[in-house]
Design an enzyme around this catalytic site. Structure first.
Site, PDB file in Angstrom:
ATOM      1  CE  LYS A 196     -53.525 -17.026 -64.669  1.00  0.00           C
ATOM      2  NZ  LYS A 196     -52.670 -17.873 -63.877  1.00  0.00           N
TER       3      LYS A 196
HETATM    4  C1  LIG Z   1     -51.515 -18.902 -63.989  1.00  0.00           C
HETATM    5  C2  LIG Z   1     -51.532 -20.244 -63.370  1.00  0.00           C
HETATM    6  C3  LIG Z   1     -50.506 -20.706 -62.513  1.00  0.00           C
HETATM    7  C4  LIG Z   1     -49.213 -19.979 -62.325  1.00  0.00           C
HETATM    8  O1  LIG Z   1     -49.292 -18.674 -61.946  1.00  0.00           O
HETATM    9  P1  LIG Z   1     -48.084 -17.660 -62.284  1.00  0.00           P
HETATM   10  O2  LIG Z   1     -48.415 -16.461 -61.471  1.00  0.00           O
HETATM   11  O3  LIG Z   1     -48.106 -17.422 -63.756  1.00  0.00           O
HETATM   12  O4  LIG Z   1     -46.809 -18.293 -61.826  1.00  0.00           O
HETATM   13  C5  LIG Z   1     -50.673 -21.922 -61.883  1.00  0.00           C
HETATM   14  N1  LIG Z   1     -51.760 -22.684 -62.104  1.00  0.00           N
HETATM   15  C6  LIG Z   1     -52.748 -22.296 -62.922  1.00  0.00           C
HETATM   16  C7  LIG Z   1     -53.941 -23.172 -63.085  1.00  0.00           C
HETATM   17  C8  LIG Z   1     -52.655 -21.072 -63.599  1.00  0.00           C
HETATM   18  O5  LIG Z   1     -53.636 -20.703 -64.444  1.00  0.00           O
END
Ligand SMILES: *Cc1c(COP(=O)(O)O)cnc(C)c1O
Length: 393
Positions: A196
């Protein structure tokens, strides 16, 4: 030339020593759980997002889960969301025994279509829908003004899945002021998964909210509903963020705006390079990035502040192009190849309504490398490879 989809080494190199010192400090402090860096990071992310409260949690998934738990979502309840997202958006609904209700996406922005949402809410005659869960996909805010108007009309809380969109901006409801992703609904959920825009060195997440009561409930649920220690008024879980991750994320947060700016510049350069090919005229590339950077109804001079967690094109012969680009040493990926309403885990009893825009997106989207340290020559190489593929077909 090799162009990876993401190059975390390039991000790490200039920060490696500073992060090493911060990690050593936490190690020597022995305050591994809820050490001071956790509260500091919460205050910094709250300020960054323009809200009063932030609660650090163990992942983006747990941020979503704990928000739905705080709202008491359970068996018999429904949560309305988009079928074009990462699985976690739907997974948390199912884990609580509730049922997802899908409304299709806007084919231009890939985000929840407010007109579809209006229809879905109007059909919910037995009022089983308890929460609206829009997703700011790829780093661009969903069209929140009409979504918030519908939430008000039906008196429903909105939880923003901003896992891909920390720092993305949307025109304020009062017309002028910009507001950040996560600050518009009752709460917003961030992920610090390493890929991210703000990524930790492991899992992590955050819930942000302007509502002090809601934030307090999330804070209790994060730690088994305990207040004070060993007295439990609620059943929560262990959803805490490690002090080590908080210390690392605090260093990275200081660079986040620069990284967003670099990703946006890369996005603009792809827009330009792609528009200089004849792929649009040929009809093999549709929905150029330059269109979806603007929210529906906005003038070009007023771009939605897209943070480009992903730069996604929509193409014909997507799977063949993907193979061609990988053979040319270019990292690319499909986010996501199967829409959520078609996932096998929903079981035979789940009534599948057609979601044509999401199904078409699942067949046509392709994410290209967009990370901040990406070089112009690399982008030129990527676009040349795309053009060459269609010339040969
Ligand atoms: C990455 C993501 C999540 C989950 O996040 P994690 O930290 O991997 O648990 C939820 N929703 C979206 C749209 C994502 O891209």
């Amino acid at each position: 030339m090799k162009v990876p989809l993401l190059d975390l080494h390039a991000q790490l190199r200039p920060l490696r020593e500073e992060i090493g010192r911060a990690v050593a400090k936490v190690i020597d402090s022995v305050q591994y759980i809820q050490g001071p860096d956790v509260a500091e990071l919460e205050a910094e992310v709250a300020a960054y997002s323009g809200v009063e409260h932030a609660v650090a949690v163990s992942s983006g998934t747990d941020a979503l889960l704990v928000c739905l738990m705080a709202l008491g979502v359970g068996p018999g309840d429904r949560v309305v969301t988009t079928p074009y997202s990462f699985f976690a958006t739907m997974g948390v609904i199912l884990r609580l025994g509730a049922e997802p209700v899908f409304c299709d996406i806007d084919p231009v922005t890939f985000n929840m279509d407010p007109d579809q949402l209006a229809g879905t809410l109007a059909r919910d005659s037995d009022r089983r829908i308890k929460v609206i869960l829009p997703v700011h996909l790829y780093g661009q805010c969903a069209h929140m003004a009409p979504i918030m108007a519908l939430a008000e009309k039906y008196n429903l809380p909105v939880i923003e899945d901003a896992a891909q969109a920390i720092g993305a901006q949307y025109p304020g409801m009062d017309g002028h002021k910009w507001v950040r992703a996560g600050s518009m609904g009752l709460a917003g959920c961030f992920s610090f998964f390493p890929s991210k825009n703000l990524g930790g060195m492991g899992d992590g997440g955050m819930v942000v909210s302007r509502d002090s009561e809601f934030a307090h409930r999330v804070r209790l649920l994060r730690n088994h509903g305990a207040e004070p220690k060993y007295y439990h008024s609620l059943v929560g879980g262990n959803f805490r963020l490690d002090t080590l991750q908080a210390a690392i994320l605090r260093i990275k947060l200081r660079h986040l705006e620069d990284w967003h700016a670099a990703r946006r510049a890369n996005g603009r350069y792809y827009d330009q390079l792609l528009s200089e090919t004849d792929l649009l005229e040929q009809g093999v590339l549709s929905t150029p990035a330059s269109v979806y950077r603007n929210a529906p109804g906005q003038a070009d001079s007023e771009p939605n502040y897209h943070i480009f967690n992903q730069y996604v094109i929509r193409v014909q012969k997507r799977d063949e192009l993907l193979q061609h680009l990988q053979a040319e040493g270019i990292g690319c990926e499909v986010y996501y190849p199967v829409a959520l309403h078609q996932q096998q885990c929903l079981g035979p009893d789940f009534k599948i309504m057609p979601m044509p825009n999401s199904e078409e997106a699942a067949a046509q989207t392709l994410a290209l490398p967009i990370y901040p340290e990406l070089k112009k020559e690399m982008q030129e190489y990527v676009v040349r490879a795309i053009a060459a593929f269609y010339q040969g077909t």
